[in-house]
Scaffold this active site. Structure first.
Site, PDB file in Angstrom:
ATOM      1  N   ARG A 109       2.670   5.844   3.747  1.00  0.00           N
ATOM      2  CA  ARG A 109       2.080   6.255   5.023  1.00  0.00           C
ATOM      3  C   ARG A 109       1.541   5.047   5.780  1.00  0.00           C
ATOM      4  O   ARG A 109       1.795   4.881   6.976  1.00  0.00           O
ATOM      5  CB  ARG A 109       0.966   7.276   4.769  1.00  0.00           C
ATOM      6  CG  ARG A 109       0.257   7.759   6.030  1.00  0.00           C
ATOM      7  CD  ARG A 109      -0.882   8.703   5.663  1.00  0.00           C
ATOM      8  NE  ARG A 109      -1.845   8.075   4.770  1.00  0.00           N
ATOM      9  CZ  ARG A 109      -2.812   7.269   5.186  1.00  0.00           C
ATOM     10  NH1 ARG A 109      -2.946   6.976   6.469  1.00  0.00           N
ATOM     11  NH2 ARG A 109      -3.651   6.739   4.320  1.00  0.00           N
TER      12      ARG A 109
ATOM     13  N   GLY B  63       2.349   1.894   5.275  1.00  0.00           N
ATOM     14  CA  GLY B  63       3.437   0.973   5.554  1.00  0.00           C
ATOM     15  C   GLY B  63       4.257   1.366   6.763  1.00  0.00           C
ATOM     16  O   GLY B  63       4.726   0.507   7.522  1.00  0.00           O
TER      17      GLY B  63
ATOM     18  N   GLY C 195       0.825  -1.203   0.000  1.00  0.00           N
ATOM     19  CA  GLY C 195       0.000   0.000   0.000  1.00  0.00           C
ATOM     20  C   GLY C 195       0.856   1.249   0.000  1.00  0.00           C
ATOM     21  O   GLY C 195       1.998   1.245  -0.475  1.00  0.00           O
ATOM     22  N   SER C 196       0.319   2.317   0.546  1.00  0.00           N
ATOM     23  CA  SER C 196       1.022   3.596   0.557  1.00  0.00           C
ATOM     24  C   SER C 196       2.165   3.577   1.566  1.00  0.00           C
ATOM     25  O   SER C 196       2.182   2.778   2.507  1.00  0.00           O
ATOM     26  CB  SER C 196       0.049   4.721   0.910  1.00  0.00           C
ATOM     27  OG  SER C 196      -0.390   4.602   2.256  1.00  0.00           O
TER      28      SER C 196
ATOM     29  N   GLU D 223       5.761  -3.513   0.838  1.00  0.00           N
ATOM     30  CA  GLU D 223       5.795  -3.131  -0.570  1.00  0.00           C
ATOM     31  C   GLU D 223       4.981  -1.847  -0.688  1.00  0.00           C
ATOM     32  O   GLU D 223       3.753  -1.876  -0.754  1.00  0.00           O
ATOM     33  CB  GLU D 223       5.208  -4.231  -1.458  1.00  0.00           C
ATOM     34  CG  GLU D 223       5.973  -5.542  -1.429  1.00  0.00           C
ATOM     35  CD  GLU D 223       7.315  -5.456  -2.135  1.00  0.00           C
ATOM     36  OE1 GLU D 223       7.643  -4.393  -2.702  1.00  0.00           O
ATOM     37  OE2 GLU D 223       8.041  -6.464  -2.124  1.00  0.00           O
TER      38      GLU D 223
END
EC number: 1.2.1.3
Length: 509
Positions: free
Chosen positions: A240, A242, A237-238, A259
């Site tokens: 932020r 992560g 995901g983003s 990722e």
């Protein structure tokens, strides 16, 4: 399509592989297609109690699954791959209809699942360690790998099934069990996968909990990140998101596989094959409507060919077929939702305030076939690399054109001059330039391609990136090792007890 995949009008909140639960939960989410705005189906959202039930079942399944020989685990994955082959067309259509990517990309995503199953089957007979020489006589040492336990998988909407399969199939042959929290924007494809897998589990009389899915919001993902019963959390995901997951997992000394965002660039040097490069640029920039983590965001062009490349792109973009992703001939489908459209428009407004020049695109399409308000015209912006918006990842079809002069080292410096480090590419027929690009002073990305674009990775290579991309690696190569714990064994086959480093420790009777 929905009937074949087991999708009902209203679907349960979770599955532990063989059974479903959460059918009576009050919170129900309706899933609308970004393609035509129609309601596809609804799904109950899981509660904290549901989550605990799923994890507890997975823990029990692990005790059984880890004792199954790895090649036998590979046989189960082989059967799953065959079931995916049988359902490829239907599942590919659902991916396209629920997420919005064109049908060819939806079918390609299912093919990725099939390919990773094949890869995992072979891997099940190659989970090798290494034999080491001991400094002590009549001793031997070796490394071996053991399964971790419950693997949590948090996936994003843009690849609603493939990324899960990269994790789940490798984890399965390694002896782990998985609990999957898909994006709440695309849960139906996850439910469909669970129906497909259920047939294999039932036919082989396997226990519940080897493959589980739980449909929930960010609270469920947060519980998974903080849960000591889940030794590894793989999150896509983003950046932020992560960072939150990584912080929570790290605080309990767990393992995380992240990722995250990409801000990928293609360098076109003066020695580039322009015809070939343009095909890669357009697919990379507008494929999946710019909603791939490997989408091409920046095009760094040598000043000697800049005008030619820009003008060619300005002829191509107005003719891109934009429409329903299930229709033959469509190359650009919709954005996932109106929030994504707002981000697209805000990014274009912001970059123009910084000095960027919008050359083409940036409109919301309306009228027949575009009633959802999620169809946009891909945009090209002349910009500079230091602009704030160019430094950020916007999950939308915006391509920034950046001019460079001088040597390829200047272009590489521009490419590396962002916080993200996922995918990168150079187009050049000059070996000195391409070798510099892939050298250890070249691209700082996890993926560095020569004369192909930034998107479209094969499953045989490890997938992932550096810096704010998270540092994780999924799919091929030796990515399987993260799903296992490493153990060093030393065996003494003598009647003496020598100590390492020649230490003398004598006990007096």
């Amino acid at each position: 399509m929905l009937q074949q995949l087991g999708i009902k009008e209203v679907n349960p909140a979770y599955s532990t592989g063989l059974n479903w639960g959460g059918q009576n939960n009050k919170h129900v989410r309706e899933i609308y297609s970004p393609a035509d705005g129609n309601l596809i189906a609804s799904v109950h959202m899981a509660t904290a109690e549901d989550y605990d039930n799923v994890i507890a079942t997975a823990e029990q399944a692990f005790k059984v699954w880890r004792k199954v020989p790895a090649p036998k685990r590979g046989e189960i994955v082989r059967q799953i791959g065959n079931k995916l082959r049988e359902n490829k067309e239907a599942l590919g259509k659902l991916v396209s209809y629920e997420m919005g990517k064109i049908l060819q990309e939806g079918l390609g995503e299912v093919q990725e699942m099939i390919d990773i199953c094949d890869f995992a089957v072979g891997l099940s007979r190659q989970l090798q360690g290494s034999t080491l020489h001991s400094e002590r006589p009549s001793h031997r040492m070796y490394d071996q790998y053991h399964p971790l336990g419950v693997v949590g998988v948090i996936s994003a909407f843009n690849f609603p099934v493939a990324v899960w399969s990269w994790n789940a199939m490798l984890a399965a042959v390694c002896g782990d069990v998985t609990v999957w929290k898909p994006s709440e924007k695309t849960p139906l494809t996850a439910i469909a996968c669970q129906h497909i897998i259920r047939e294999v589990l039932a036919a082989n009389e396997l226990p519940e909990g080897i493959f589980s899915v739980i449909i929930g919001d960010a609270e469920i993902g947060s519980k998974m990140a903080h849960d000591t019963r889940v030794p590894l959390v793989s999150a896509t995901g983003s950046t932020r998101m992560g960072k939150k997951v990584g912080e929570a997992v790290g605080a309990r000394l767990g393992k995380s596989l992240l990722e995250l965002g990409g801000n990928n660039a293609i360098i076109m040097t003066e020695h580039a094959d322009i015809e070939m490069a343009l095909r890669a640029v357009v697919f990379g920039a507008v494929g999946t409507c710019g909603q791939r983590c490997t989408s091409t965001r920046r095009l760094i062009i040598h000043d000697s060919i800049y005008n030619e490349v820009r003008d060619r792109l300005l002829k191509i973009y107005p003719n891109l077929p934009i429409g329903n992703p299930l229709n033959a001939g469509t190359l650009v489908g919709p954005l996932i939702d109106k929030h994504a459209v707002d981000m697209f428009l805000n990014a274009l407004e912001s970059v123009q305030k910084e000095g960027g020049k919008l050359l083409v695109g940036g409109d919301i399409l309306s009228g027949e076939g575009y009633e959802t308000g999620t169809y946009v015209t891909p945009a090209i912006v002349e910009a500079e690399n230091h602009y704030h918006m160019v430094q950020e990842e916007t999950f939308a079809p915006i391509l920034y054109l950046i001019k460079y002069s001088g040597s390829v080292e200047n272009a590489i410096e521009i490419q590396n001059g962002v916080k993200q480090g996922l995918s990168s590419s150079i187009f050049s027929t000059n070996m000195l330039e391409t070798e510099a690009f892939v050298s250890h002073w070249g691209s700082d990305c996890g993926i560095a391609n020569v004369n192909i674009g930034t998107s479209g990775a094969e499953i045989g290579g490890a997938f992932g990136g550096e810096k704010d991309t998270g540092g994780g690696r999924e799919s091929g190569s030796d990515a399987w090792r993260i799903y296992m714990r490493r153990q060093t064994n030393t065996i003494n086959f003598s009647r003496e007890l020598p100590l390492a480093q020649g230490i003398e420790f004598k006990i007096m009777d």
